[in-house]
Design a protein around this motif. Structure first.
Motif, PDB file in Angstrom:
ATOM      1  N   TRP A  32       0.842  -1.191   0.000  1.00 38.64           N
ATOM      2  CA  TRP A  32       0.000   0.000   0.000  1.00 38.64           C
ATOM      3  C   TRP A  32       0.878   1.242   0.000  1.00 38.64           C
ATOM      4  O   TRP A  32       1.892   1.304   0.680  1.00 38.64           O
ATOM      5  N   GLU A  33       0.479   2.237  -0.792  1.00 39.11           N
ATOM      6  CA  GLU A  33       1.251   3.473  -0.891  1.00 39.11           C
ATOM      7  C   GLU A  33       0.335   4.616  -1.286  1.00 39.11           C
ATOM      8  O   GLU A  33      -0.820   4.405  -1.663  1.00 39.11           O
ATOM      9  N   ASP A  34       0.858   5.832  -1.176  1.00 39.58           N
ATOM     10  CA  ASP A  34       0.084   7.007  -1.568  1.00 39.58           C
ATOM     11  C   ASP A  34       0.220   7.235  -3.065  1.00 39.58           C
ATOM     12  O   ASP A  34       1.326   7.200  -3.605  1.00 39.58           O
ATOM     13  N   ARG A  35      -0.908   7.462  -3.740  1.00 37.54           N
ATOM     14  CA  ARG A  35      -0.886   7.770  -5.168  1.00 37.54           C
ATOM     15  C   ARG A  35      -2.037   8.715  -5.469  1.00 37.54           C
ATOM     16  O   ARG A  35      -3.191   8.441  -5.141  1.00 37.54           O
ATOM     17  N   ASP A  36      -1.713   9.847  -6.071  1.00 39.25           N
ATOM     18  CA  ASP A  36      -2.722  10.856  -6.409  1.00 39.25           C
ATOM     19  C   ASP A  36      -3.529  11.263  -5.188  1.00 39.25           C
ATOM     20  O   ASP A  36      -4.734  11.509  -5.265  1.00 39.25           O
ATOM     21  N   GLY A  37      -2.848  11.305  -4.041  1.00 40.02           N
ATOM     22  CA  GLY A  37      -3.496  11.770  -2.826  1.00 40.02           C
ATOM     23  C   GLY A  37      -4.367  10.761  -2.114  1.00 40.02           C
ATOM     24  O   GLY A  37      -5.051  11.111  -1.150  1.00 40.02           O
ATOM     25  N   VAL A  38      -4.357   9.495  -2.562  1.00 42.72           N
ATOM     26  CA  VAL A  38      -5.163   8.467  -1.909  1.00 42.72           C
ATOM     27  C   VAL A  38      -4.297   7.247  -1.620  1.00 42.72           C
ATOM     28  O   VAL A  38      -3.209   7.079  -2.176  1.00 42.72           O
ATOM     29  N   ARG A  39      -4.786   6.380  -0.748  1.00 43.97           N
ATOM     30  CA  ARG A  39      -4.101   5.137  -0.429  1.00 43.97           C
ATOM     31  C   ARG A  39      -4.396   4.123  -1.519  1.00 43.97           C
ATOM     32  O   ARG A  39      -5.552   3.911  -1.882  1.00 43.97           O
ATOM     33  N   ALA A  40      -3.355   3.491  -2.060  1.00 48.54           N
ATOM     34  CA  ALA A  40      -3.564   2.586  -3.187  1.00 48.54           C
ATOM     35  C   ALA A  40      -2.734   1.322  -3.045  1.00 48.54           C
ATOM     36  O   ALA A  40      -1.602   1.346  -2.542  1.00 48.54           O
ATOM     37  N   LEU A  41      -3.300   0.211  -3.497  1.00 44.95           N
ATOM     38  CA  LEU A  41      -2.587  -1.052  -3.574  1.00 44.95           C
ATOM     39  C   LEU A  41      -1.797  -1.081  -4.874  1.00 44.95           C
ATOM     40  O   LEU A  41      -2.353  -0.872  -5.959  1.00 44.95           O
ATOM     41  N   HIS A  42      -0.499  -1.346  -4.771  1.00 42.52           N
ATOM     42  CA  HIS A  42       0.403  -1.360  -5.924  1.00 42.52           C
ATOM     43  C   HIS A  42       0.734  -2.814  -6.267  1.00 42.52           C
ATOM     44  O   HIS A  42       1.290  -3.546  -5.456  1.00 42.52           O
ATOM     45  N   VAL A  43       0.377  -3.230  -7.475  1.00 43.12           N
ATOM     46  CA  VAL A  43       0.676  -4.574  -7.968  1.00 43.12           C
ATOM     47  C   VAL A  43       1.494  -4.447  -9.241  1.00 43.12           C
ATOM     48  O   VAL A  43       1.138  -3.674 -10.135  1.00 43.12           O
ATOM     49  N   THR A  44       2.602  -5.172  -9.327  1.00 43.84           N
ATOM     50  CA  THR A  44       3.421  -5.145 -10.537  1.00 43.84           C
ATOM     51  C   THR A  44       3.363  -6.501 -11.230  1.00 43.84           C
ATOM     52  O   THR A  44       3.281  -7.541 -10.574  1.00 43.84           O
ATOM     53  N   SER A  45       3.367  -6.482 -12.555  1.00 45.36           N
ATOM     54  CA  SER A  45       3.304  -7.707 -13.349  1.00 45.36           C
ATOM     55  C   SER A  45       4.451  -7.699 -14.354  1.00 45.36           C
ATOM     56  O   SER A  45       4.646  -6.714 -15.064  1.00 45.36           O
ATOM     57  N   THR A  46       5.194  -8.786 -14.394  1.00 45.14           N
ATOM     58  CA  THR A  46       6.293  -8.945 -15.341  1.00 45.14           C
ATOM     59  C   THR A  46       5.967 -10.093 -16.273  1.00 45.14           C
ATOM     60  O   THR A  46       5.597 -11.182 -15.821  1.00 45.14           O
ATOM     61  N   SER A  47       6.102  -9.856 -17.567  1.00 46.47           N
ATOM     62  CA  SER A  47       5.690 -10.851 -18.558  1.00 46.47           C
ATOM     63  C   SER A  47       6.801 -11.099 -19.569  1.00 46.47           C
ATOM     64  O   SER A  47       7.452 -10.163 -20.032  1.00 46.47           O
TER      65      SER A  47
END
Length: 247
Positions: A161-176
């Motif tokens: 969880w991190e701050d993004r655009d002033g809100v709390r957001a879940l950050h998920v990364t995908s590598t393909s």
């Protein structure tokens, strides 16, 4: 499209949102010692509406507008044809796509766009704990004069969880990592395609319940072979796609 207010187990739910999709593509191909470079930019505004469908979600994505820059003469017409089109998918609350409705259209680009919608919304983890990973394999085939199949192995990781655009957001990364293969005809000549590529995508879903967007970078090296002539055309392409949720 909103998510239920349950950060411990995020799931998509019914709702609506608008998104801006910006894509920049750089393609270089070599033929008989000469290189041709194409820099193509597109910008789309898309409306998304999700309704309940027997435990899943029926999602309608409508292309409100399309802007194209850098397209070769005549190449922007198929892109412009996307304007006003509505694409429909059915997905599980986790974001896993169950089906994509086929468009009644001879426009190959529209059919390819339908396949691309399988990945518009990122898949959500069962438990959004930092460091959690899962892997899946996806295979898609784009119809047309040359039928091309892309088989990708993807690893998803929860960053946290991190701050993004002033809100709390879940950050998920995908590598393909993916392989490309295909065959068909172009201008009456038999053609075979082969190659491979790599992509990374960072996606964000707010704690209060909305898909905020994503940033994706993709690069690939391919070869188009005119079998009758024994001629091979190396193709290198890179693409950056940004999806942003609008207020």
């Amino acid at each position: 499209v909103p998510v239920r207010r349950a950060p411990s187990s995020p799931r998509y739910a019914t709702g609506s949102a608008r998104y801006r999709i910006e894509q920049a593509s750089h393609v270089v191909q070599a033929l008989m010692g000469q290189s041709t470079t194409i820099d193509l930019g597109t910008r789309q505004l898309v409306s998304a509406v999700a309704t309940e469908a027997a435990g899943n979600l029926a999602v309608a994505l409508t292309v409100d507008s399309v802007e194209v820059t850098g397209a070769p003469p005549g190449a922007d017409a198929p892109l412009a044809a996307m304007r006003g089109q509505t694409f429909r998918i059915v997905m599980a609350p986790s974001g896993l796509v169950v089906s994509v409705a086929a468009l009644d259209s001879a426009n190959v680009l529209l059919l390819q766009a339908s396949n691309g919608l399988r990945d518009f919304f990122p898949q959500l983890p069962g438990v959004p704990a930092a460091g959690q990973t899962w892997t899946d394999t996806v295979s898609t085939t784009n119809a047309g004069e040359v039928s091309v199949t892309v088989r990708a192995i993807r690893e998803h990781r929860v960053i946290g969880w991190e701050d993004r655009d002033g809100v709390r957001a879940l950050h998920v990364t995908s590598t393909s990592t993916y392989d490309v293969s295909g065959s068909g005809e172009t201008q009456g000549q038999a053609l075979e395609m082969s190659g491979s590529g790599h992509s990374t995508r960072d996606s964000f879903v707010s704690a209060s319940g909305f898909y905020l967007g994503s940033i994706e970078s993709d690069s690939a090296s391919m070869t188009a072979t005119l079998t009758a002539m024994g001629m091979s055309v190396p193709i290198r392409q890179s693409r950056r796609t940004t999806v942003s949720r609008l207020p």
